[in-house]
Design a protein around this motif. Sequence first.
Motif, short mmCIF file in Angstrom:
data_model
loop_
_atom_site.label_atom_id
_atom_site.label_comp_id
_atom_site.label_asym_id
_atom_site.label_seq_id
_atom_site.Cartn_x
_atom_site.Cartn_y
_atom_site.Cartn_z
N ALA A 19 0.95 -1.34 -0.10
CA ALA A 19 -0.24 0.50 0.08
C ALA A 19 1.08 1.36 -0.36
CB ALA A 19 -0.78 -0.16 1.38
N LEU A 20 2.27 1.25 0.95
CA LEU A 20 2.43 2.60 1.02
C LEU A 20 4.41 2.70 0.47
CD1 LEU A 20 2.10 2.89 4.74
CD2 LEU A 20 1.16 4.50 2.83
N GLY A 21 3.98 1.33 -0.64
CA GLY A 21 5.72 1.28 -1.34
C GLY A 21 6.93 0.91 -0.24
N THR A 22 7.03 0.89 1.57
CA THR A 22 8.18 1.05 2.45
C THR A 22 7.57 0.35 3.36
OG1 THR A 22 9.05 2.47 2.94
CG2 THR A 22 7.05 3.65 3.07
N LEU A 23 8.18 -0.30 4.43
CA LEU A 23 7.59 -0.81 5.23
C LEU A 23 7.31 0.38 6.78
CD1 LEU A 23 10.01 -3.48 6.01
CD2 LEU A 23 7.57 -3.74 5.21
N THR A 24 6.85 0.51 7.13
CA THR A 24 6.36 1.02 8.08
C THR A 24 5.56 0.38 9.29
OG1 THR A 24 5.78 3.30 8.58
CG2 THR A 24 4.64 1.93 7.21
N PRO A 25 5.90 1.18 10.81
CA PRO A 25 5.26 0.36 11.95
C PRO A 25 3.64 1.21 11.69
CG PRO A 25 6.77 2.34 12.34
CD PRO A 25 6.72 2.08 11.43
N GLY A 26 2.75 -0.27 12.15
CA GLY A 26 1.47 0.47 11.73
C GLY A 26 0.46 -0.61 12.75
N LEU A 27 -0.89 0.16 12.30
CA LEU A 27 -2.24 -1.51 12.60
C LEU A 27 -2.58 -1.12 11.20
CD1 LEU A 27 -3.05 0.78 15.72
CD2 LEU A 27 -1.45 -1.35 16.02
N GLN A 28 -3.19 -2.59 10.85
CA GLN A 28 -4.54 -2.57 10.01
C GLN A 28 -6.11 -2.44 10.81
OE1 GLN A 28 -3.90 -7.21 8.33
NE2 GLN A 28 -5.79 -6.28 6.82
N VAL A 29 -6.74 -1.64 9.63
CA VAL A 29 -7.84 -1.45 10.99
C VAL A 29 -8.96 -1.70 9.92
CG1 VAL A 29 -8.91 0.59 10.70
CG2 VAL A 29 -6.77 1.09 11.15
N HIS A 30 -10.07 -1.98 10.45
CA HIS A 30 -11.16 -2.90 9.74
C HIS A 30 -12.23 -2.26 10.26
CE1 HIS A 30 -8.68 -6.41 10.36
NE2 HIS A 30 -8.46 -6.06 9.11
N THR A 31 -12.21 -1.40 11.40
CA THR A 31 -13.77 -0.31 12.17
C THR A 31 -12.49 0.63 12.54
OG1 THR A 31 -13.53 -1.39 14.12
CG2 THR A 31 -14.75 -2.56 12.27
N PHE A 32 -14.04 1.38 12.31
CA PHE A 32 -13.18 2.90 13.12
C PHE A 32 -12.88 2.19 14.59
CE2 PHE A 32 -15.13 4.75 9.81
CZ PHE A 32 -14.74 5.57 8.42
N GLN A 33 -13.74 2.20 15.20
CA GLN A 33 -13.33 1.09 16.46
C GLN A 33 -12.11 0.85 16.93
OE1 GLN A 33 -16.43 0.66 14.51
NE2 GLN A 33 -17.54 1.70 15.68
N GLU A 34 -10.99 0.23 16.13
CA GLU A 34 -10.10 0.09 15.60
C GLU A 34 -9.20 0.87 15.98
OE1 GLU A 34 -10.02 -4.35 14.14
OE2 GLU A 34 -9.65 -3.07 12.60
N LEU A 35 -9.49 2.37 15.22
CA LEU A 35 -8.83 4.09 15.47
C LEU A 35 -7.94 3.95 16.78
CD1 LEU A 35 -10.02 5.83 12.77
CD2 LEU A 35 -7.98 4.24 12.75
N GLN A 36 -6.79 4.31 17.03
CA GLN A 36 -5.79 5.08 17.90
C GLN A 36 -6.11 6.05 18.36
OE1 GLN A 36 -3.01 2.16 19.61
NE2 GLN A 36 -3.44 0.59 19.10
N LEU A 37 -6.24 6.84 19.30
CA LEU A 37 -6.28 8.30 19.19
C LEU A 37 -5.37 8.95 20.62
CD1 LEU A 37 -9.51 9.76 17.43
CD2 LEU A 37 -7.70 8.99 16.76
#
Length: 63
Positions: free
Chosen positions: A45-63
């Motif tokens: 998706a980004l063309g690079t290795l990056t830290p992150g989280l795969q998100v399936h629903t809005f509830q999984e977003l970390q703010l």
Amino acid sequence: MSFVPTTFQVPVRTVSELTNLNFSPLFGWDRLNDSTSPLNEAREALGTLTPGLQVHTFQELQL
């Protein structure tokens, strides 16, 4: 094999680096700012290795 779109939440620092936009005031508020584990799934998706989280629903977003 077909492409299936996937959504990722990545550190604001990564978005800043990829877009050349200055989001540095937000780095301290980002819960993913100190993430260092690369996310292999984001490579396509980004063309690079990056830290992150795969998100399936809005509830999984970390703010």
